[in-house]
Motif scaffolding. Sequence first.
Motif, PDB file in Angstrom:
ATOM      1  N   LEU A 102       1.178  -0.743  -0.137  1.00 37.32           N
ATOM      2  CA  LEU A 102       0.347  -0.140  -0.219  1.00 37.32           C
ATOM      3  C   LEU A 102       0.579   1.396   0.211  1.00 37.32           C
ATOM      4  CD1 LEU A 102      -2.889   0.723   0.051  1.00 37.32           C
ATOM      5  CD2 LEU A 102      -2.719   0.800   2.635  1.00 37.32           C
ATOM      6  N   GLN A 112       1.219   5.388  -1.466  1.00 42.92           N
ATOM      7  CA  GLN A 112       0.602   7.320  -1.698  1.00 42.92           C
ATOM      8  C   GLN A 112       1.175   7.554  -2.269  1.00 42.92           C
ATOM      9  OE1 GLN A 112      -1.124   9.207   1.333  1.00 42.92           O
ATOM     10  NE2 GLN A 112      -1.096   7.558   3.092  1.00 42.92           N
ATOM     11  N   ALA A 113      -0.578   8.035  -3.027  1.00 46.39           N
ATOM     12  CA  ALA A 113       0.015   8.610  -4.162  1.00 46.39           C
ATOM     13  C   ALA A 113       1.003   9.561  -4.385  1.00 46.39           C
ATOM     14  CB  ALA A 113      -1.318   9.570  -5.131  1.00 46.39           C
ATOM     15  N   LYS A 140       0.181   7.249  -9.214  1.00 49.11           N
ATOM     16  CA  LYS A 140      -1.095   8.127  -9.330  1.00 49.11           C
ATOM     17  C   LYS A 140      -2.329   6.786  -9.325  1.00 49.11           C
ATOM     18  CE  LYS A 140       1.015   9.989 -13.566  1.00 49.11           C
ATOM     19  NZ  LYS A 140       0.624  10.667 -15.401  1.00 49.11           N
ATOM     20  N   LEU A 141      -3.393   7.320  -8.647  1.00 53.19           N
ATOM     21  CA  LEU A 141      -4.089   5.777  -8.257  1.00 53.19           C
ATOM     22  C   LEU A 141      -4.002   4.936  -9.625  1.00 53.19           C
ATOM     23  CD1 LEU A 141      -6.772   8.221  -6.635  1.00 53.19           C
ATOM     24  CD2 LEU A 141      -5.184   7.082  -5.472  1.00 53.19           C
ATOM     25  N   GLU A 142      -4.844   5.550 -10.505  1.00 54.43           N
ATOM     26  CA  GLU A 142      -4.202   4.436 -11.741  1.00 54.43           C
ATOM     27  C   GLU A 142      -2.986   3.260 -11.391  1.00 54.43           C
ATOM     28  OE1 GLU A 142      -4.611   7.701 -11.891  1.00 54.43           O
ATOM     29  OE2 GLU A 142      -3.986   8.734 -13.486  1.00 54.43           O
ATOM     30  N   THR A 154      -2.698   1.402  -9.146  1.00 52.63           N
ATOM     31  CA  THR A 154      -3.420   0.480  -8.598  1.00 52.63           C
ATOM     32  C   THR A 154      -2.821  -1.027  -8.904  1.00 52.63           C
ATOM     33  OG1 THR A 154      -4.200   1.956  -6.697  1.00 52.63           O
ATOM     34  CG2 THR A 154      -5.063  -0.602  -7.306  1.00 52.63           C
ATOM     35  N   THR A 175      -1.264  -0.744  -4.519  1.00 50.21           N
ATOM     36  CA  THR A 175      -2.715  -0.190  -4.211  1.00 50.21           C
ATOM     37  C   THR A 175      -1.816   1.101  -3.863  1.00 50.21           C
ATOM     38  OG1 THR A 175      -3.587  -2.055  -3.767  1.00 50.21           O
ATOM     39  CG2 THR A 175      -4.529  -0.175  -2.922  1.00 50.21           C
ATOM     40  N   VAL A 176      -2.643   2.009  -4.858  1.00 48.27           N
ATOM     41  CA  VAL A 176      -1.975   3.525  -5.103  1.00 48.27           C
ATOM     42  C   VAL A 176      -3.473   3.813  -4.140  1.00 48.27           C
ATOM     43  CG1 VAL A 176      -0.965   5.828  -5.257  1.00 48.27           C
ATOM     44  CG2 VAL A 176      -0.551   3.714  -6.813  1.00 48.27           C
ATOM     45  N   SER A 177      -3.078   4.864  -2.927  1.00 51.00           N
ATOM     46  CA  SER A 177      -4.047   5.384  -2.475  1.00 51.00           C
ATOM     47  C   SER A 177      -3.456   6.646  -1.767  1.00 51.00           C
ATOM     48  CB  SER A 177      -4.573   4.982  -0.645  1.00 51.00           C
ATOM     49  OG  SER A 177      -3.109   4.897   0.482  1.00 51.00           O
ATOM     50  N   SER A 178      -5.024   7.299  -1.932  1.00 45.72           N
ATOM     51  CA  SER A 178      -4.803   9.044  -1.869  1.00 45.72           C
ATOM     52  C   SER A 178      -4.587   9.773  -0.551  1.00 45.72           C
ATOM     53  CB  SER A 178      -5.961  10.042  -2.200  1.00 45.72           C
ATOM     54  OG  SER A 178      -7.490   9.159  -1.478  1.00 45.72           O
TER      55      SER A 178
END
Length: 122
Positions: free
Chosen positions: A11, A13-14, A87-89, A91, A119-122
């Motif tokens: 996991l 971070q963006a 970026k979130l995308e 993921t 997994t990229v989260s904001s």
Amino acid sequence: QVQLVESGGGLLQAGGSLRLSCAASGRTFSNYAMGWFRQAPGKEREFVAAISRSGITKSYGNSVRGRTTISRDNAENTVYLQMNSLKLEDTAVYYCAATVALTHQAMNYDYWGQGTQVTVSS
């Protein structure tokens, strides 16, 4: 046979960075070009990057070019993927793969790892 094991996902971070490793065993690592692919839920497998047997030639997918670096250490039988400005995308499950000749076509890769989740989260 070539066995490939990815590591380094998780996991993130963006805006951050990731560094994936893929350790190879079996046949001579330097005989194979290596690639990274990714697959997000409900999407097709996407080419991320590839590197020639010597490490001199590299190729990148359009969505990651400019913020991604593929590298390899033939002495350590390992290929790496460094990706910045996440970026979130981004993921997806990331896979490394081995092939005889450098290509961005997944169908031309002979050996695949089991994948590692990023997994990229904001």
